[in-house]
Design a protein around this motif. Structure first.
Motif, short mmCIF file in Angstrom:
data_model
loop_
_atom_site.label_atom_id
_atom_site.label_comp_id
_atom_site.label_asym_id
_atom_site.label_seq_id
_atom_site.Cartn_x
_atom_site.Cartn_y
_atom_site.Cartn_z
N THR A 25 0.83 -1.21 0.00
CA THR A 25 0.00 0.00 0.00
C THR A 25 0.86 1.26 0.00
O THR A 25 0.51 2.25 -0.64
CB THR A 25 -0.96 0.03 1.19
N PHE A 53 -5.03 -0.18 -4.06
CA PHE A 53 -5.12 -0.68 -2.69
C PHE A 53 -5.72 -2.09 -2.68
O PHE A 53 -5.28 -2.94 -1.93
CB PHE A 53 -5.95 0.26 -1.83
N LEU A 110 -9.35 -2.60 1.19
CA LEU A 110 -8.26 -3.42 1.73
C LEU A 110 -8.77 -4.76 2.25
O LEU A 110 -8.18 -5.81 1.98
CB LEU A 110 -7.55 -2.67 2.85
#
Length: 129
Positions: A25, A53, A110
């Motif tokens: 990330t 992401f 995420l």
């Protein structure tokens, strides 16, 4: 497999998955996107940031799944709990420098990528049994 070895693999996969998530990330946010911010970035850059992401989390989830046996999802639960804990920490202590929904969307991206990596590794033909 002995319970000690299984516990060691869970801890190892959690640490490796967490560190790789942070690394990927950071690479996507700072190097590929050259610093993405909610206030100054365009809508297309924000959408691309969410996608990078997701891919970063997918790679971290895939890596964590390959370290442990395929049917073991504890590292993913622990990493997801850390992501939710980070979000709650930011919420309770007021460190929201950008929009609440933008940060929530990135964290959901995420978590979704992490679990997609888990399920992708389960279908990977070279994964350990």
């Amino acid at each position: 497999m002995k319970s000690r070895m299984r516990l060691f693999l869970i801890i190892l996969a959690t640490v490796l998955g967490g560190f790789s998530l942070v690394l990927y990330t950071t690479l996507s946010e700072e190097i590929i996107l050259k610093g993405i911010t909610y206030c100054t970035s365009s809508l297309s850059k924000l959408a691309y940031g969410s996608f990078t992401f997701f891919i970063s989390a997918f790679l971290a989830g895939f890596l964590a799944s390959l370290v442990v046996v395929r049917d073991n999802s504890w590292p993913h639960f622990l990493i997801s709990a850390a992501i939710v804990g980070k979000m709650l920490f930011l919420l309770f202590f007021g460190y929201w420098a950008i929009s609440f929904w933008s940060v929530t969307g990135l964290h959901i991206s995420l978590i979704a990528g992490l679990w997609a990596g888990f399920f992708g590794a389960a279908k990977f033909p070279l994964a350990p049994m």
